[in-house]
Design an enzyme around this catalytic site. Structure first.
Site, PDB file in Angstrom:
ATOM      1  CB  ALA A  66      -0.995   0.039   1.118  1.00 31.01           C
ATOM      2  N   GLY A 110       0.448  -5.108   0.394  1.00 32.05           N
ATOM      3  CA  GLY A 110      -0.620  -5.393  -0.578  1.00 32.05           C
ATOM      4  C   GLY A 110      -0.178  -5.971  -1.761  1.00 32.05           C
ATOM      5  CD  GLU A 113      -2.654  -7.749   2.279  1.00 28.91           C
ATOM      6  OE1 GLU A 113      -2.599  -6.817   1.849  1.00 28.91           O
ATOM      7  OE2 GLU A 113      -3.313  -8.119   3.254  1.00 28.91           O
ATOM      8  CD  GLU A 133       1.132  -5.764   5.351  1.00 30.94           C
ATOM      9  OE1 GLU A 133       2.223  -6.797   5.743  1.00 30.94           O
ATOM     10  OE2 GLU A 133       0.577  -5.927   4.368  1.00 30.94           O
TER      11      GLU A 133
HETATM   12  N1  COA Z   1       4.525   3.272  -0.257  1.00 31.31           N
HETATM   13  C1  COA Z   1       4.932   4.437  -0.630  1.00 31.31           C
HETATM   14  N2  COA Z   1       6.199   4.781  -1.045  1.00 31.31           N
HETATM   15  C2  COA Z   1       7.045   3.806  -1.138  1.00 31.31           C
HETATM   16  C3  COA Z   1       6.682   2.490  -0.936  1.00 31.31           C
HETATM   17  C4  COA Z   1       5.312   2.282  -0.248  1.00 31.31           C
HETATM   18  N3  COA Z   1       4.893   0.992   0.084  1.00 31.31           N
HETATM   19  N4  COA Z   1       7.641   1.664  -1.096  1.00 31.31           N
HETATM   20  C5  COA Z   1       8.653   2.294  -1.676  1.00 31.31           C
HETATM   21  N5  COA Z   1       8.323   3.602  -1.921  1.00 31.31           N
HETATM   22  C6  COA Z   1       8.881   4.942  -2.354  1.00 31.31           C
HETATM   23  C7  COA Z   1      10.023   5.344  -1.141  1.00 31.31           C
HETATM   24  O1  COA Z   1       9.421   6.261  -0.313  1.00 31.31           O
HETATM   25  C8  COA Z   1      10.880   6.064  -2.281  1.00 31.31           C
HETATM   26  O2  COA Z   1      10.279   7.407  -2.297  1.00 31.31           O
HETATM   27  P1  COA Z   1      11.186   8.539  -2.473  1.00 31.31           P
HETATM   28  O3  COA Z   1      12.131   8.265  -3.578  1.00 31.31           O
HETATM   29  O4  COA Z   1      10.238   9.697  -2.938  1.00 31.31           O
HETATM   30  O5  COA Z   1      11.823   8.718  -1.480  1.00 31.31           O
HETATM   31  C9  COA Z   1      10.915   5.186  -3.495  1.00 31.31           C
HETATM   32  O6  COA Z   1       9.492   4.393  -3.379  1.00 31.31           O
HETATM   33  C10 COA Z   1      11.873   4.207  -3.601  1.00 31.31           C
HETATM   34  O7  COA Z   1      11.950   3.466  -2.384  1.00 31.31           O
HETATM   35  P2  COA Z   1      13.662   2.890  -1.637  1.00 31.31           P
HETATM   36  O8  COA Z   1      13.182   2.639  -0.370  1.00 31.31           O
HETATM   37  O9  COA Z   1      14.510   4.192  -2.048  1.00 31.31           O
HETATM   38  O10 COA Z   1      13.848   1.924  -2.754  1.00 31.31           O
HETATM   39  P3  COA Z   1      14.653   0.621  -2.292  1.00 31.31           P
HETATM   40  O11 COA Z   1      14.959   0.050  -3.566  1.00 31.31           O
HETATM   41  O12 COA Z   1      15.731   0.878  -1.489  1.00 31.31           O
HETATM   42  O13 COA Z   1      13.925  -0.244  -1.162  1.00 31.31           O
HETATM   43  C11 COA Z   1      11.665  -1.359  -0.665  1.00 31.31           C
HETATM   44  C12 COA Z   1      12.648  -0.910  -1.830  1.00 31.31           C
HETATM   45  C13 COA Z   1      10.427  -1.914  -1.345  1.00 31.31           C
HETATM   46  C14 COA Z   1      12.549  -2.366   0.223  1.00 31.31           C
HETATM   47  C15 COA Z   1      11.409  -0.078   0.498  1.00 31.31           C
HETATM   48  O14 COA Z   1      11.084   0.725  -0.196  1.00 31.31           O
HETATM   49  C16 COA Z   1      10.483  -0.542   1.426  1.00 31.31           C
HETATM   50  O15 COA Z   1      10.616  -1.259   2.402  1.00 31.31           O
HETATM   51  N6  COA Z   1       9.130  -0.104   1.057  1.00 31.31           N
HETATM   52  C17 COA Z   1       7.840  -0.173   1.958  1.00 31.31           C
HETATM   53  C18 COA Z   1       7.409  -1.802   2.109  1.00 31.31           C
HETATM   54  C19 COA Z   1       6.192  -1.765   2.893  1.00 31.31           C
HETATM   55  O16 COA Z   1       6.380  -1.701   4.225  1.00 31.31           O
HETATM   56  N7  COA Z   1       5.015  -2.401   2.538  1.00 31.31           N
HETATM   57  C20 COA Z   1       4.074  -2.423   3.460  1.00 31.31           C
HETATM   58  C21 COA Z   1       3.181  -1.337   3.238  1.00 31.31           C
HETATM   59  S1  COA Z   1       1.551  -1.542   4.172  1.00 31.31           S
END
Ligand code: COA
Length: 259
Positions: A66, A110, A113, A133
């Site tokens: 999400a 998500g 999911e 989450e």
């Molecule tokens: N929601 C909103 N923005 C997200 C996102 C999410 N679930 N996942 C990644 N992004 C955004 C980051 O904020 C970043 O934005 P910015 O460039 O404006 O700062 C961009 O995507 C790149 O993310 P980044 O973390 O720099 O990339 P990465 O390749 O190093 O890591 C992930 C990728 C997916 C491991 C990491 O972004 C992450 O842990 N995301 C969240 C996952 C999560 O908790 N999902 C469950 C949500 S309920």
């Protein structure tokens, strides 16, 4: 079909829906969810489309969950409203045509999911999957706590959801979270092959078969067996059944029309 956050392409009876926010790791914003529902509705009605593949744009993520930025300002009431709307993952699970998640990178929250609401999951070897989450002080809210244990078993689902840890594609395959792992550069071709195979079968039979297998998650065995028998007899009413059986006996390839 034109969308702000999705790319939808139809080729050889296979539709591919690509979530197109690569700079946000294809996070599922409200706009993505709304457009997913619209795309699914259009593809449901399109008789030319026999299989739907979901994937994410770019080479980093399938869907990283999400959109966390949208959580920041939402009140509980607003969140309740967002979750009471028609739910895209439930629509995916109930979709009458086969659905395949083509997992090309991070498949989290998500995203995971959505993948487990699909019928089949093909993952690139470098993909990482999980339900993180818990790390945000929340829990899966798109069916993860219910569909994941049904797919991988109680203990494994509990581990993934309570630890929030990701697993690699190969471990995901071992625990039944994905069905097929392929080298990254073979992902699109292998998924296309699988989709083409399904698209060559009777849409009527596929729909009934999906319905029967999904009933196994909801029904006690005796009711499920009765339901299967009814669906089997329903398949006998289709032109496709006549065609499939006749083609076999005539030693030729069947041509299924979906009737
Ligand atoms: N929601 C909103 N923005 C997200 C996102 C999410 N679930 N996942 C990644 N992004 C955004 C980051 O904020 C970043 O934005 P910015 O460039 O404006 O700062 C961009 O995507 C790149 O993310 P980044 O973390 O720099 O990339 P990465 O390749 O190093 O890591 C992930 C990728 C997916 C491991 C990491 O972004 C992450 O842990 N995301 C969240 C996952 C999560 O908790 N999902 C469950 C949500 S309920």
């Amino acid at each position: 079909m034109s969308f702000e956050t999705l790319l939808v392409a139809v080729r050889d009876r296979v539709a591919t829906i690509t979530v197109n926010r690569p700079d946000k790791r294809n996070a599922l914003s409200a706009a993505v969810r709304r457009e997913l529902l619209q795309a699914l509705e259009a593809l449901r009605q399109d008789d030319e489309v026999r299989v739907v593949v979901f994937t994410g744009a770019g080479d980093k993520a399938f869907i990283a969950g999400a959109d966390i930025a949208e959580f920041a300002e939402r009140t509980p009431l607003e969140q309740r409203q967002a979750m009471d709307d028609r739910r895209p993952f439930d629509q995916v699970a109930a979709f009458p045509k086969p659905t395949i998640a083509m997992i090309n990178g991070y498949c989290l929250g998500g995203g995971c999911e959505l993948a487990i609401a699909c019928d089949l999951r093909v993952a690139a070897r470098s993909a990482r999957l999980g339900q993180p989450e818990i790390k945000l002080g929340i829990l899966p809210g798109g069916g993860g706590t219910q569909r994941l244990p049904r797919l991988v078993g109680f203990g494994r689902a509990m581990r993934l959801i309570l630890t929030g840890e990701m697993v690699g594609a190969e471990e995901a395959e071992r625990i039944g979270l994905v069905d097929l792992v392929v080298d990254d550069d073979a992902l699109a071709a292998r998924t296309r092959e699988l989709a083409a195979l399904l698209a060559s079968y009777s849409p009527v039979a596929l729909r009934l078969a999906k319905d029967a297998v999904r009933a196994a998650l909801e029904m006690p065995l005796s009711a499920g067996l009765r339901y299967e028998r009814e669906l089997f007899v329903t398949a006998f009413t289709s032109e496709d059944k006549q065609e499939g059986v006749r083609a076999f006996l005539e030693k030729r390839a069947p041509e299924f029309r979906g009737r």
